[in-house]
Design an enzyme around this catalytic site. Sequence first.
Site, PDB file in Angstrom:
ATOM      1  N   HIS A 158       0.801  -1.259   0.145  1.00  7.86           N
ATOM      2  CA  HIS A 158       0.133   0.060   0.104  1.00  7.86           C
ATOM      3  C   HIS A 158       0.865   1.229  -0.105  1.00  7.86           C
ATOM      4  O   HIS A 158       0.373   2.485  -0.363  1.00  7.86           O
ATOM      5  CB  HIS A 158      -0.987   0.015   1.208  1.00  7.86           C
ATOM      6  CG  HIS A 158      -0.349   0.306   2.505  1.00  7.86           C
ATOM      7  ND1 HIS A 158      -0.204  -0.671   3.373  1.00  7.86           N
ATOM      8  CD2 HIS A 158      -0.165   1.388   2.854  1.00  7.86           C
ATOM      9  CE1 HIS A 158       0.129  -0.019   4.660  1.00  7.86           C
ATOM     10  NE2 HIS A 158       0.251   1.349   4.337  1.00  7.86           N
TER      11      HIS A 158
ATOM     12  N   ASP B 207      -0.020  -7.575   1.469  1.00  9.90           N
ATOM     13  CA  ASP B 207       0.726  -6.259   1.819  1.00  9.90           C
ATOM     14  C   ASP B 207       2.098  -6.153   1.834  1.00  9.90           C
ATOM     15  O   ASP B 207       2.682  -5.207   2.566  1.00  9.90           O
ATOM     16  CB  ASP B 207      -0.176  -5.495   3.007  1.00  9.90           C
ATOM     17  CG  ASP B 207      -0.200  -3.781   2.833  1.00  9.90           C
ATOM     18  OD1 ASP B 207       0.567  -3.500   1.617  1.00  9.90           O
ATOM     19  OD2 ASP B 207      -0.764  -3.192   3.571  1.00  9.90           O
TER      20      ASP B 207
ATOM     21  N   SER C  32       4.663   2.871   7.676  1.00 12.52           N
ATOM     22  CA  SER C  32       4.310   1.837   6.807  1.00 12.52           C
ATOM     23  C   SER C  32       5.410   1.316   6.189  1.00 12.52           C
ATOM     24  O   SER C  32       6.003   2.167   5.231  1.00 12.52           O
ATOM     25  CB  SER C  32       3.156   1.917   5.826  1.00 12.52           C
ATOM     26  OG  SER C  32       1.925   2.166   6.631  1.00 12.52           O
TER      27      SER C  32
END
Length: 305
Positions: free
Chosen positions: A42, A76, A152
Amino acid sequence: PSVVHVRVSGTTTTPFYGDQPYEGVGSGVIYSSDGYIITNDHVVSQNGRPSDDIEVTFATGETVPATIVGRDSYTDIAVIKVDKTELPAATFGRTEDIRVGEYAIAIGSPMDYQNSVTLGIVSGLGRTIEGSGSSSLVDLVQVDAAISPGNSGGAVLDASGRVMGIAVAYLPPQQTGAENIGFAIPVDTAVSVAQELIATGSARHPYIGIQYVSVDSTLQRQYGLSRSSGALIAVVGPGTPAARAGVQQGDIITDIDGKPITKEGEVVTALRGKRAGDVIAVTVDRDGQQLTLQVTLVERPSAAR
C-alpha cells in the site's frame, strides 16, 4: 542505516472524480546489499494501481530512484529495487523467537519525519485486523511502540536490532479511543513473500473462493445462528473450489484440517503453508448440523478478494 524513506507519486482512479494525481510517503527496509528493499504494497500503490515514480532516501541523505520488483496485495508486502550495491542490509530474525513483553523498536518516517525511532514492547502475537479488505492482515505482531502514517513498510526490531516485522497498520485513537495499538507483518511472512517476489515477480496463495465474516454473539442474535463463533460464509463464488465441494452460503466454518476456527482471521492462518492442489477438510455448521467437506485448493487469482 538499513531503514529508508520512500516517496511516491502517481495517478489513482476515484469513484467520482476519475483519475487523480497523488503523492505519498512511507518507509522500507533494505533486504539485501545489492539494492532490494522490502516495503508495504500500500506504500507503492493506490487502489491496486502501482505508483508511477518512487524515490528512496537513505540514512545518509542520498536520494535515488527505485522500481517495483513485485507486489503482493494479499499480504501487503512489496519489493522495490535501487541501482546500488554495498548497501547496509538489515538483519532479519525469526517469528518463533518473538516474545510478548520484549522491547520493540520502530524505525520509519512518520508524518514524513525521516529516521524517527519509537520504543515500546511486544503487546501480543497472532493478532488479526478484521475486515481488512483484499489484504490478509492476520497473525500480526502487536506493539505499543508508536506507529503512525509514514511508518508503513518500516522496521520493527528487537533489542538486538534484528527485524521482527514490517510495520503495516495502527488503530487510530480518534476512531477507537485506544492508544498505541500498532501492528507489524511477522518477519517470516515478510521474508518468504519477498523472496518469492524477487524470484518470480509475484507471490502464490491458496484459494477457496468464499467471503466470510466472524461470528459473535451479536451476529448470532441478529440472524438466529446456531453458534456464537466461527466464520460465517456470506458468498460462495460460482465455480470455485468451495462451490465444487458443496459449501453453501450461511454455513459456519468451525474447523480446517484440525485447526479450530473461531473468527475470520483464523481461516487465512489455517491456509498458510498450503498449496494449489492440496485437499483440505473443512468442517461447517449448517443449521446446527456438522458437515466435513473436502475442498481442493487452487491458486488464488490476482484479482480475488
